[in-house]
Design an enzyme around this catalytic site. Structure first.
Site, mmCIF file in Angstrom:
data_model
loop_
_atom_site.group_PDB
_atom_site.id
_atom_site.type_symbol
_atom_site.label_atom_id
_atom_site.label_comp_id
_atom_site.label_asym_id
_atom_site.label_seq_id
_atom_site.Cartn_x
_atom_site.Cartn_y
_atom_site.Cartn_z
ATOM 1 N N SER A 72 35.717 29.847 41.536
ATOM 2 C CA SER A 72 36.012 30.616 42.761
ATOM 3 C C SER A 72 34.679 30.813 43.468
ATOM 4 O O SER A 72 33.620 30.662 42.854
ATOM 5 C CB SER A 72 36.595 31.990 42.367
ATOM 6 O OG SER A 72 36.615 32.879 43.468
ATOM 7 N N TYR B 295 37.000 39.927 37.262
ATOM 8 C CA TYR B 295 37.292 38.619 37.864
ATOM 9 C C TYR B 295 35.995 37.833 38.102
ATOM 10 O O TYR B 295 35.894 36.645 37.753
ATOM 11 C CB TYR B 295 38.058 38.827 39.187
ATOM 12 C CG TYR B 295 38.560 37.545 39.810
ATOM 13 C CD1 TYR B 295 39.731 36.941 39.349
ATOM 14 C CD2 TYR B 295 37.875 36.934 40.853
ATOM 15 C CE1 TYR B 295 40.194 35.760 39.912
ATOM 16 C CE2 TYR B 295 38.343 35.757 41.431
ATOM 17 C CZ TYR B 295 39.496 35.172 40.964
ATOM 18 O OH TYR B 295 39.957 34.005 41.526
#
Ligand code: NAD
Length: 254
Positions: free
Chosen positions: A145, A158
């Site tokens: 990401s 995350y």
């Protein structure tokens, strides 16, 4: 694409929806034989219908990527049914509860790491072993990401998981480059998937707030990640390994 995936066996985790489904469809267009490994069988059936419409073959195997025995069973099943594994897209992941370093719970941290990070390692461990056994190399793409490249306030678990995916990717790339197995990561910006719809809903932020994070002025589409993944999985990217490639509308260029 010049170097297509014609006849190649490609395993995709998290292929039931979102980015994984879009990647499956891009790979199907290039002639790949797909194995979708996911926990959501109903949505996988939708993906496989679309794969079939695109003229390719595919099947579903239920697998929670955080469970080593289930991952091992999927790779063994691919070796048995498809006869080989040429490429893999390790993409399954969760958004986790968005919480700062001081507010993140231990349960949230552990669950996020188990699925987003340990799941990628478990998959690579068995996929690479299979690729080495059969000979002929292979190509693996992991979903990191932009949160694997830069910090994000409130994204403790995350961000840690996605930075970990980048580290795993580079390490495996160095270890197996001499054996012809390439390992890369894709780093999506904000992409219009069920995950982001859930985040918009849960944070109560306006959709425009997400769009404003993207210099390009809009959210990305799952297909735009699928195209990059297909390129990385195919021989068209044969000199590329160990990269964490942003596909992010300029997010990390700021
Ligand atoms: P999504 O929620 O639409 O898809 C996630 C898929 O993973 C689903 O099919 C789900 O069933 C599956 N999954 C979840 N937990 C699993 C588990 N334990 N085992 C097996 N499968 C499991 O989300 P998406 O946006 O398509 O996300 C795909 C990947 O892309 C994730 O790793 C996510 O972190 C990453 N990502 C997404 C964005 C974005 O903006 N959408 C940005 C950067 C990175």
């Amino acid at each position: 694409m010049a170097d297509s995936l014609d006849g190649r066996v490609v395993m995709i985790t998290g292929g039931s929806t979102g980015i994984g489904r879009a990647a499956a469809l891009c790979c199907a267009r290039e002639g790949a034989r797909l194995v979708i490994a996911d926990i959501d069988e109903a949505e996988a059936a939708n993906t496989l219908d679309q794969v079939k419409t695109a003229g390719a073959e595919g099947r579903f195997v239920r697998c929670d990527v955080s469970q080593g025995d289930q991952v091992r069973a999927v790779v063994a099943s691919v070796a048995e049914h498809e006869g080989r594994l040429d490429a893999a897209f390790n993409n399954a992941g969760i958004e986790s509860d968005w919480a700062s370093t001081t507010r993140c719970t231990e349960e949230n941290f552990d669950r996020t790491i188990a699925i987003n990070l340990k799941g990628v390692w478990l998959c690579m461990r068995d996929q690479i072993a299979q690729m080495l056994r059969q000979g002929g190399g292979g190509s693996i793409v992991n979903t990191a990401s932009v949160a694997g490249l830069v910090g994000s306030r409130g994204g403790c678990a995350y961000v840690a998981s996605k930075h970990g995916v980048v580290g795993l990717t580079k390490t495996a790339a160095l270890e197996f480059a001499p054996k012809g197995v390439r390992v890369n990561a894709v780093c999506p910006g904000v992409i219009e998937t069920p995950m982001v719809e859930r985040m918009i809903e849960s944070t109560k932020l306006e959709r425009e707030a997400f769009e404003r994070q993207e210099p390009i002025g809009r959210l990305g589409q799952p297909r735009e990640i699928g195209e990059a993944v297909t390129w990385l999985l195919s021989d068209a990217s044969s000199f590329v390994t160990g990269v964490a490639m942003p596909v992010d509308g300029g997010f990390v260029a700021v």
